[in-house]
Design an enzyme around this catalytic site. Structure first.
Site, PDB file in Angstrom:
ATOM      1  CB  SER A  11      -0.937  -0.065   1.213  1.00 38.53           C
ATOM      2  OG  SER A  11      -2.107   0.623   0.918  1.00 38.53           O
ATOM      3  CD1 TRP A  59      -8.012   2.839  -1.276  1.00 43.20           C
ATOM      4  CD2 TRP A  59      -9.848   3.906  -1.983  1.00 43.20           C
ATOM      5  NE1 TRP A  59      -7.935   4.132  -0.833  1.00 43.20           N
ATOM      6  CE2 TRP A  59      -9.048   4.814  -1.249  1.00 43.20           C
ATOM      7  CE3 TRP A  59     -11.058   4.359  -2.528  1.00 43.20           C
ATOM      8  CZ2 TRP A  59      -9.423   6.142  -1.041  1.00 43.20           C
ATOM      9  CZ3 TRP A  59     -11.415   5.699  -2.322  1.00 43.20           C
ATOM     10  CH2 TRP A  59     -10.605   6.564  -1.590  1.00 43.20           C
ATOM     11  CG  HIS A 109      -5.606  -2.750   1.354  1.00 38.87           C
ATOM     12  ND1 HIS A 109      -4.918  -2.463   0.203  1.00 38.87           N
ATOM     13  CD2 HIS A 109      -5.121  -1.890   2.290  1.00 38.87           C
ATOM     14  CE1 HIS A 109      -4.071  -1.474   0.433  1.00 38.87           C
ATOM     15  NE2 HIS A 109      -4.162  -1.120   1.696  1.00 38.87           N
ATOM     16  CE  LYS A 152      -0.268   5.152  -1.824  1.00 42.66           C
ATOM     17  NZ  LYS A 152      -1.376   4.681  -2.570  1.00 42.66           N
TER      18      LYS A 152
END
Ligand code: GCU
Length: 396
Positions: free
Chosen positions: A230, A321, A373, A234
């Protein structure tokens, strides 16, 4: 036909979050910036042309997305805090290394945790997790075990299991950049629209671990992987882009501002992320809220910055998402950069793979697994399968 978002989930999320687009048919038409066209119009034809174009792309990300990071401070020093050769019932040597950036009492300290496999005849390859969840997930006592960082499994597979807590470098809150490494290395009033944000600071921390690893004879510094989930994913992609000493980067469900294409405006968008997390990116990135088509780049170029090194992008089917399709498309769109090095990249026919069917390509890998997630053991195993192939642990 490959993976498609579950229709019921699309309906549920769309009604719960009416301002967020979860419908494929509402993705706007877009054109991605060409990987192989330089700013001055020249075309990139060969691997020899790539370094100049790569530098140009890197500068675009520094200028418009993550911000510019400083060099390592001259006073940086590595302190060995603990070495336990009998960790994990004798399977590993625990090494705790503190990376100091200054002698100031309140300066941030990166507390690196490493478990080095004892069964080996040469320096070991390594996986570095940028941990964005609680420090208990990277517990060096191993009283707490978590799939988020399955250290025993990583060691069993022959890798150094290494991790640091992102908050050691910079707290994950908008504090005007007075705390953490920003506060130590720059004056807030000297900041510009392309000064480094918090993600860049965490990525900078990963590079400092590499600085340490080149001095550590237990680690094969030519075979190091940076990974994260997550916001950590990144960061891992940006760390791999900024520091080419990483042989592979892994993004687990990194989504917006990570592996997902911004121009798709699917799930989380720039407006949403920059409002909720104003400290993550450089402030210039905020200029593109709702104007994704004006960006001089998109996230496929971030994936391309790994070429010809290895990169793994993974998604979860319930995590709309983070836009699984947008993550896949970015991985696939990086192919021309790999082709310069006679590598196939994802090398598929264009369709997304089926659920739970990892596509381990030539340099680039992707999977979408079922579930929510998180960083799961399944994800870790797939990432290590790719590392086994790419980092030549096993004959392919
Ligand atoms: C939020 C944020 C995401 C991020 C995620 C995480 O959901 O919107 O961009 O990836 O937190 O880090 O878990």
């Amino acid at each position: 036909m490959g993976w498609q978002a579950n229709k019921e989930l699309v309906e549920t999320l769309s009604s719960k979050q009416p301002g967020v687009n979860y419908r494929e048919e509402r993705v706007p038409n877009y054109v991605l910036p060409d990987i192989l066209s330089c700013a001055d119009g020249r075309a990139v034809h060969s691997a020899a042309d790539w370094p100049a174009r790569r530098q140009e792309i890197l500068e675009l990300f520094r200028e418009h997305v993550y911000g510019r990071s400083p060099a390592a401070p001259a006073g940086m020093r590595f302190e060995t805090v603990e070495i336990d050769p009998k960790a994990m019932n004798g399977a590993a040597t625990l090494k705790r290394i503190n990376i100091h950036f200054s002698e100031q009492a309140d300066a941030p300290v990166l507390r690196l945790v490493m478990f080095v496999p004892n069964q080996r005849t040469a320096p070991a390859p390594a996986f570095l997790l940028i941990c964005n969840r609680g420090v208990e997930n990277i517990d060096y006592t191993r009283k707490i075990k978590s799939d988020f960082w399955p250290a025993e499994r990583i060691v069993e597979r022959g890798y150094v299991a290494a991790a640091f807590f992102n908050g050691d470098i910079d707290p994950d809150k908008h504090d005007g950049f007075v705390n953490g490494i920003h506060g130590l290395l720059e004056r807030p009033e000297a900041r510009t629209p392309s000064s480094w944000g918090t993600l860049a600071a965490w990525a900078w921390g990963a590079a400092r671990v590499m600085d340490y690893w080149v001095t550590d004879p237990d680690v094969d510094d030519t075979r190091c992987v940076v990974t994260g989930h997550s916001r950590g994913g990144k960061t891992a992609l940006w760390a791999g882009a900024e520091d080419t000493r990483f042989a592979m980067a892994v993004s687990n469900e990194s989504g917006c501002g990570g592996a997902a294409l911004s121009r798709r405006c699917y799930g989380e968008t720039l407006s949403i992320i920059n409002k909720a997390m104003p400290h993550w990116f450089c402030s210039r990135f905020h200029d593109y809220n709702g104007r994704e088509e004006a960006l001089p780049l998109d996230q496929h170029l971030l994936v391309a910055l790994m070429a010809p090194r290895a990169v793994y992008i993974s998604s979860a089917d319930q995590d709309l998402w983070a836009d699984p399709r947008g993550e896949f498309l970015a991985a696939q769109a990086a192919t021309p950069a790999y082709a310069l090095f006679a590598r196939k990249g994802l090398g598929n026919d264009g369709a997304m793979p089926d659920l739970n069917t990892p596509l381990l390509g030539d340099g680039v890998a992707y999977h979408v697994r079922e579930g929510s997630h998180t960083y799961s053991l399944y994800d870790w195993d797939c990432h290590m399968d790719m590392a086994d192939r790419e980092l030549k642990l096993k004959p392919s």
